[in-house]
Scaffold this motif. Structure first.
Motif, PDB file in Angstrom:
ATOM      1  N   UNK A  80     -12.633  23.800  21.810  1.00  0.00           N
ATOM      2  CA  UNK A  80     -12.428  25.005  22.802  1.00  0.00           C
ATOM      3  C   UNK A  80     -10.976  25.045  23.242  1.00  0.00           C
ATOM      4  N   UNK A  81     -10.365  25.865  24.227  1.00  0.00           N
ATOM      5  CA  UNK A  81      -9.120  25.788  24.569  1.00  0.00           C
ATOM      6  C   UNK A  81      -8.474  24.259  24.974  1.00  0.00           C
ATOM      7  N   UNK A  82      -9.399  23.406  25.558  1.00  0.00           N
ATOM      8  CA  UNK A  82      -8.750  22.180  26.156  1.00  0.00           C
ATOM      9  C   UNK A  82      -9.543  21.060  25.576  1.00  0.00           C
ATOM     10  N   UNK A  83     -10.766  21.336  25.501  1.00  0.00           N
ATOM     11  CA  UNK A  83     -11.570  20.128  25.050  1.00  0.00           C
ATOM     12  C   UNK A  83     -12.529  20.655  23.926  1.00  0.00           C
ATOM     13  N   UNK A  84     -13.211  19.755  23.066  1.00  0.00           N
ATOM     14  CA  UNK A  84     -14.397  20.170  22.196  1.00  0.00           C
ATOM     15  C   UNK A  84     -15.560  20.581  22.989  1.00  0.00           C
ATOM     16  N   UNK A  85     -16.229  21.465  22.287  1.00  0.00           N
ATOM     17  CA  UNK A  85     -17.444  22.211  23.251  1.00  0.00           C
ATOM     18  C   UNK A  85     -18.615  21.922  22.596  1.00  0.00           C
ATOM     19  N   UNK A  86     -19.708  21.508  23.067  1.00  0.00           N
ATOM     20  CA  UNK A  86     -21.173  21.267  22.574  1.00  0.00           C
ATOM     21  C   UNK A  86     -21.814  22.554  22.812  1.00  0.00           C
ATOM     22  N   UNK A  87     -22.439  23.412  21.861  1.00  0.00           N
ATOM     23  CA  UNK A  87     -23.468  24.423  21.891  1.00  0.00           C
ATOM     24  C   UNK A  87     -24.709  23.701  21.577  1.00  0.00           C
ATOM     25  N   UNK A  88     -25.509  23.693  22.359  1.00  0.00           N
ATOM     26  CA  UNK A  88     -26.980  23.182  21.684  1.00  0.00           C
ATOM     27  C   UNK A  88     -28.160  23.973  22.388  1.00  0.00           C
ATOM     28  N   UNK A  89     -28.952  24.110  21.412  1.00  0.00           N
ATOM     29  CA  UNK A  89     -30.239  25.180  21.874  1.00  0.00           C
ATOM     30  C   UNK A  89     -31.466  24.446  21.199  1.00  0.00           C
ATOM     31  N   UNK A  90     -32.673  24.825  21.800  1.00  0.00           N
ATOM     32  CA  UNK A  90     -33.890  24.354  21.594  1.00  0.00           C
ATOM     33  C   UNK A  90     -34.149  22.940  21.591  1.00  0.00           C
ATOM     34  N   UNK A  91     -33.605  22.683  23.107  1.00  0.00           N
ATOM     35  CA  UNK A  91     -33.741  21.126  23.601  1.00  0.00           C
ATOM     36  C   UNK A  91     -34.884  20.826  24.421  1.00  0.00           C
TER      37      UNK A  91
END
Length: 869
Positions: free
Chosen positions: A117-128
């Motif tokens: 992301x702009x500042x940090x890593x980003x986690x995108x998770x689905x079907x949790x």
């Protein structure tokens, strides 16, 4: 027993003050004015932009790991022991529990992506969510269960941890075997989630995710990847082990073959035990049948010619056939007992299957033995030649002996006991006059010459000659000439000696004979050198009677040590023993005249039997179930019968191929696999020709690598335990009675296995030496011990048993995921009944103690393993 000391949480600074945790009120007085109260907000998750790279000091499992146990819990360790609670916007609750502002979650890689992301890593998770709608993520409200401070020293006071304290976040999720995961350190509160995604946190409140939502988008402060291997770990496999009982039908009987019945009708109804290497019952004694002897002869009782049966081991026993009652006992037993003859036939078949390789091995080994005997012959000749020199050296004085021994000064040891050291070390720092020949030493003492400088001059000549340097002219001669003039040995010496080699020879003569006996041959020596020598001779003073030296002192007490070390009877055997490593030569004993060591075929018999005749190993292997143990007794007579047959057949093959053998060799004498110690494999049995008139099964060797010497009890295990966790130790431990049953007797040392090996892909055996009556007193346990390796947290794999309450658990170490009835650790998963002083859900410290994995020891009593129905 916990590893170190655990604390539920820790805070420093303004947030450690009593009262509200999101603001602090200060009374400010300026220049004597009335105090002004100011309310200042404290930084929280919404002001965090990330963690320093040095904040994380360790993770488990290791990044990229592919075999993490599904029941174990991943964790991350921080350098700062207060970090997980430093930004928490909440205060401790009434029970003293404080929710951290960070959490560790694990998300399947096939349901999520991580991008920058702009500042940090980003986690995108689905079907949790699972099929029944349950979330795969832990409840944020229970995050305190997985956070704690760890003081590994356990030496600090009750209020503060020690200097090496760290903080830790433990994942509270049950993982799935065969699944790849992202392990992510994420903000637990919504304000932190928004700030990390560059969204104005505003007055955001609550947690960063909702269990009812199947999606999650969150910044990641730290992450790594790993995969789960099999769901069962070492503790699960140990707990699943159980004894399997074999009945007597597994120890079958065999009828004497019909072909024996024709010449010997009395054997038609005879039955004997079907012997195997491992048996569920005590091995029987051999049953020699005298009635069988007619079948071992070329003719029967009527004189009719028939094909005789082989007399296994006849060459090694020096007997014609086993019908001779005067033949050795072991020879009669193996040939007159049909069950043992069957095993000897298996041994003969093993040799026939690989006869070319075995004959080639023996032929090559015979050549090595011939070479060893040639070395021995030269050693005996060298000793005889050196005895005269040794006798002369025994009369020499200490300086002469020391000079003679100097080339071996680093290898020759002098002195006694603890003071024993190399000769070179004994001479270190001593006056070099002791290294000079006696003639020079006497002249130096009369003329007050510095003998050390004179000896150094000689040493320099020899060194430069050895290095190939030019020692003529100004290199050495002027220095030596000056020394000799100062000594009063010559008044006029040429400034140079053109012939360097002859110059060095003169120095040697000078050292050996003195000036009067210098050997100068004018026909071979340049005039300058001759004049130089003549000058020395003419100017040398004739010693008077009062100048004759007395006895030469031995200031270091080395003469006797050096003379003894130079004695060939002492110096030669160790050197020959080192050259003939594996030939059985004792370096401390006189040299033998010849080496008669038999070669030892390196392949263990048990491995070859497994390939060719697995039914000979033990009965009913195919009936063993997964995760079971069967107790057996080792039949040493059966193993020796196989080896007798193998060596009999190999001897026949060697003679058929014309390979000369001085004795009846028996190379097939290694029974079980064993690691070598860098040299030749020791055999497990003595040579057959050395068995004498002794019973079969009593001929185990006692070498350093010999296996199976006196093996009694054998445990055969069908499990992946040892293959997956080879550091698990297996021992026999004494049992003791505690009034409620049998327990391990920890006062006595465990008994380690004498043999171990594998039988196929999933069977492993451990054989133990005799320990007396296995059922006497309280008996014995077969014990499996998990080693202590690092720190780990986890719960046992799910089982088929119904969920248990805390009152039904023997210890927290027995807890399994089946008892929690869910895929995550929750505060309400179990009741709060204390067990081992720890209460479920009472805080991070208690949960760390509950979830900490302790090494497990599992014991099975031999009465359960050796019970035969």
């Amino acid at each position: 027993m916990m590893e170190g000391r655990f604390y539920s949480w820790m805070r420093r600074g303004l947030r450690a003050l009593e009262g509200a945790r999101d603001t602090v009120e200060l009374d400010v007085t300026i220049a004597g004015q009335n105090p002004v109260r100011a309310t200042l907000p404290l930084a929280g998750p919404g002001q965090v932009e990330g963690l320093r790279e040095t904040a994380v000091v360790g993770v488990d499992p290791a990044p990229g790991s592919g075999d993490h146990r599904a029941g174990a819990l991943p964790f991350v360790t921080f350098r700062d022991p207060a970090l997980p609670w430093s930004m928490s916007p909440q205060s401790p609750d009434a029970q003293g529990r404080l929710t951290p502002w960070l959490a560790l979650i694990c998300v399947p890689q096939d349901r999520a992506t991580i991008h920058r992301g702009q500042m940090l890593d980003v986690l995108d998770a689905d079907d949790l969510q699972t099929e029944d709608g349950a979330s795969l993520l832990p409840d944020p409200a229970d995050a305190y269960l997985g956070a704690h401070v760890h003081d590994p020293d356990g030496t600090a006071g009750d209020a503060e941890p020690g200097a090496r304290a760290v903080s830790r976040l433990v994942c509270l999720q049950q993982l799935v075997s065969g699944t790849a995961y992202f392990a992510c350190v994420v903000p637990l509160f919504e304000a932190g989630r928004r700030a990390g995604l560059e969204i104005d946190p505003g007055d955001a409140d609550g947690f960063a995710w909702d269990l009812a939502s199947p999606r999650l988008r969150t910044p990641v402060y730290h992450h790594w990847r790993f995969s789960c291997g099999p769901g069962r770990g070492v503790e699960d496999l140990l707990r699943d082990l159980s004894a399997q009982v074999l009945d007597k039908s597994a120890a079958a009987e065999v009828a004497v073959a019909d072909r024996f019945s024709d010449p010997v009708p009395s054997l038609s109804d005879t039955k004997l035990p079907l012997r195997t290497l491992f048996s569920p019952v005590d091995p029987p004694s051999p049953t020699p049948l005298r009635a069988l002897t007619p079948a071992l002869k070329a003719t029967d009782g009527r004189g009719d010619v028939q094909l005789p049966l082989p007399s296994y081991g006849a060459a090694q026993a020096e007997a014609e056939d086993a019908s001779d009652d005067a033949a050795p006992r072991w020879f009669r037993e193996v040939n007159r007992d049909p069950s043992l003859r069957r095993l000897a036939g298996v041994g003969a078949a093993l040799v026939r299957a690989q006869q070319d390789a075995m004959v080639g091995f023996v032929r090559q080994s015979a050549g090595a033995i011939d070479e060893a005997n040639a070395i021995l012959g030269r050693a005996h000749a060298a000793k005889a030649m050196n005895r005269g020199l040794t006798a002369a050296l025994a009369k020499a004085d200490a300086p002469t002996l020391t000079l003679f021994a100097m080339p071996a000064a680093d290898r020759m040891r002098v002195g006694n006991g603890a003071a024993r050291k190399p000769l070179g070390a004994a001479l270190a720092g001593r006056d070099l006059a002791v290294l000079s020949a006696p003639g020079l030493t006497r002249r130096a003492s009369r003329r007050s010459v510095d003998a050390a400088e004179l000896a150094q001059a000689f040493e320099r000549v020899g060194t430069e000659m050895a290095d190939g340097h030019d020692v003529a002219g100004a290199s050495i001669a002027p220095e030596l000439a000056t020394g000799m003039i100062d000594a009063g040995q010559a008044s006029s010496i040429p400034a140079a000696a053109p012939d360097a080699r002859r110059f060095a020879d003169l120095l040697a003569d000078l050292a050996d004979n003195g000036l009067r006996d210098l050997d100068i041959k004018t026909t071979e020596t340049p005039p300058e050198v001759t004049a130089w020598a003549d000058g020395l001779r003419d100017n040398s003073a004739q010693p008077s009677r009062r100048d004759e030296p007395g006895p030469v002192d031995d200031p270091l007490g080395l003469a006797q040590d050096i003379a003894s070390a130079l004695d060939p009877d002492r110096s030669v055997p160790p050197r020959i023993a080192a050259r003939l490593d594996g030939a059985g030569i004792d370096p401390e004993a006189p040299l033998p005249s010849r080496v008669l060591t038999e070669p030892v075929w390196p392949e263990p018999v048990i491995d070859q039997v497994l390939k060719m005749a697995p039914d000979v190993l033990a009965p009913a292997f195919s009936q063993m179930r997964e995760d079971t143990i069967v107790g057996m007794r080792y039949d040493a007579a059966a193993m020796e019968a196989i080896m007798v047959g193998a060596n009999h057949e190999l001897m026949r093959e060697l003679r058929w191929r014309g390979l000369p053998c001085e004795v009846a060799v028996s190379p097939v004498r290694r029974a079980f696999p064993a690691p070598t110690r860098g040299g030749t494999l020791d055999p497990d049995l003595l040579p057959l020709r050395n068995w004498g008139d002794t019973p079969l099964g009593s001929h185990a060797a006692q070498g350093a690598d010999a296996q199976g010497a006196g093996v009694d009890f054998v445990a055969i295990i069908r499990s992946s335990l040892i293959r997956r966790f080879p550091d698990v130790t297996v021992t026999l431990n004494r049992a003791a009675e505690d009034g409620q049953g049998r327990i391990l007797d920890t006062r006595r040392q465990p008994v380690a296995p004498a043999i171990t090996g594998t039988l196929g892909e999933d069977l492993i055996y451990f054989g133990f030496p005799p320990v007396g009556d296995l059922m006497a007193d309280a008996g014995w346990f077969l014990t499996f011990t998990q080693p202590r390796v690092g720190l780990s947290f986890g719960i046992n794999a799910p089982s088929d048993t119904p969920p248990r309450g805390v009152g039904e658990l023997s210890s927290w170490n027995a807890l399994s995921w089946s008892d929690l009835q869910g895929g995550t650790i929750r505060r309400d998963a179990l009741d709060a009944t204390p067990l081992e002083g720890l209460r479920w859900g009472s805080g991070g410290a208690a949960m760390a103690g509950i979830l900490l994995e302790r090494p497990v020891t599992v014991g099975l009593h031999l009465s359960d393993l050796l019970t035969v129905g």
